[in-house]
Design a protein around this motif. Structure first.
Motif, short mmCIF file in Angstrom:
data_model
loop_
_atom_site.label_atom_id
_atom_site.label_comp_id
_atom_site.label_asym_id
_atom_site.label_seq_id
_atom_site.Cartn_x
_atom_site.Cartn_y
_atom_site.Cartn_z
N ASP A 197 37.36 36.62 44.69
CA ASP A 197 38.82 36.75 44.80
C ASP A 197 39.54 35.79 43.87
O ASP A 197 40.49 36.17 43.19
CB ASP A 197 39.29 36.54 46.24
CG ASP A 197 38.88 37.68 47.16
OD1 ASP A 197 38.48 38.76 46.66
OD2 ASP A 197 38.95 37.49 48.39
N GLY A 198 39.10 34.55 43.81
CA GLY A 198 39.73 33.57 42.93
C GLY A 198 39.53 33.91 41.46
O GLY A 198 40.46 33.82 40.65
N ALA A 199 38.32 34.34 41.11
CA ALA A 199 38.04 34.71 39.72
C ALA A 199 38.87 35.91 39.30
O ALA A 199 39.50 35.89 38.24
CB ALA A 199 36.55 35.00 39.54
N LEU A 200 38.91 36.95 40.13
CA LEU A 200 39.68 38.15 39.78
C LEU A 200 41.17 37.86 39.70
O LEU A 200 41.87 38.37 38.83
CB LEU A 200 39.41 39.28 40.77
CG LEU A 200 38.07 39.98 40.62
CD1 LEU A 200 37.88 41.01 41.73
CD2 LEU A 200 37.93 40.63 39.25
N GLY A 234 47.11 39.74 32.29
CA GLY A 234 48.41 40.38 32.46
C GLY A 234 48.36 41.66 33.25
O GLY A 234 49.36 42.36 33.41
N LYS A 235 47.19 42.01 33.78
CA LYS A 235 47.04 43.19 34.65
C LYS A 235 45.75 43.06 35.44
O LYS A 235 44.84 42.33 35.04
CB LYS A 235 47.06 44.47 33.84
CG LYS A 235 45.96 44.58 32.82
CD LYS A 235 46.10 45.85 32.01
CE LYS A 235 45.08 45.86 30.89
NZ LYS A 235 45.23 46.99 30.02
N ALA A 236 45.70 43.77 36.54
CA ALA A 236 44.54 43.69 37.42
C ALA A 236 43.32 44.35 36.78
O ALA A 236 43.44 45.42 36.18
CB ALA A 236 44.84 44.37 38.76
N PRO A 237 42.15 43.72 36.88
CA PRO A 237 40.92 44.37 36.42
C PRO A 237 40.67 45.65 37.21
O PRO A 237 41.05 45.75 38.37
CB PRO A 237 39.84 43.32 36.73
CG PRO A 237 40.58 42.01 36.76
CD PRO A 237 41.93 42.35 37.34
N VAL A 238 40.03 46.63 36.56
CA VAL A 238 39.82 47.94 37.16
C VAL A 238 38.34 48.10 37.54
O VAL A 238 37.46 47.88 36.71
CB VAL A 238 40.23 49.05 36.15
CG1 VAL A 238 39.95 50.43 36.73
CG2 VAL A 238 41.69 48.89 35.77
#
Length: 119
Positions: free
Chosen positions: A60-63, A71-75
């Motif tokens: 959670d911390g890494a993501l 600048g955007k959430a990893p998919v």
């Protein structure tokens, strides 16, 4: 009564005009100008004064940090037996048992990785 109906109509028209009801947040200034650089121990954060996202860090911390820098959430990506997330067009970060365990790009990898050609 007509005034109430008129106000209600104004609210409906405003809601349907396609405008974003929630203004976009400005980027967090702490992360502006930073970039992720894959290294053998995880991800270096360029222009951060030497900070890293090392293998073993909690998912959670890494993501959350990766999303702020990118600048955007990893998919989420398919990766047999592991959890993988695309960051941009070339970097995939890999997690196992809620820990950051690897990354891969088209030209390299470190730690654990998905099958060949997964990027």
């Amino acid at each position: 009564m007509r005034w109430v109906l008129a106000c209600g109509l104004c609210v409906c028209v405003a809601a349907c005009n396609g405008a974003d009801p929630i203004p976009s947040q400005a980027p967090d200034p702490r992360f502006v100008g930073l970039t992720l650089v894959p290294v053998s121990t995880g991800l270096a954060v360029a222009r951060s004064g030497g900070r890293h996202i090392d293998f073993g860090r909690a998912r959670d911390g890494a993501l959350s940090t990766i999303a702020a820098i990118a600048g955007k959430a990893p998919v989420a990506q398919p990766c047999e037996g592991l959890d993988a997330f695309a960051v941009g067009t070339d970097l995939i970060v890999i997690f196992s048992a809620d820990r950051f365990v690897g990354w891969q790009t088209r030209t390299g990898r470190a730690g654990r990785a998905c099958g060949a050609g997964a990027v």
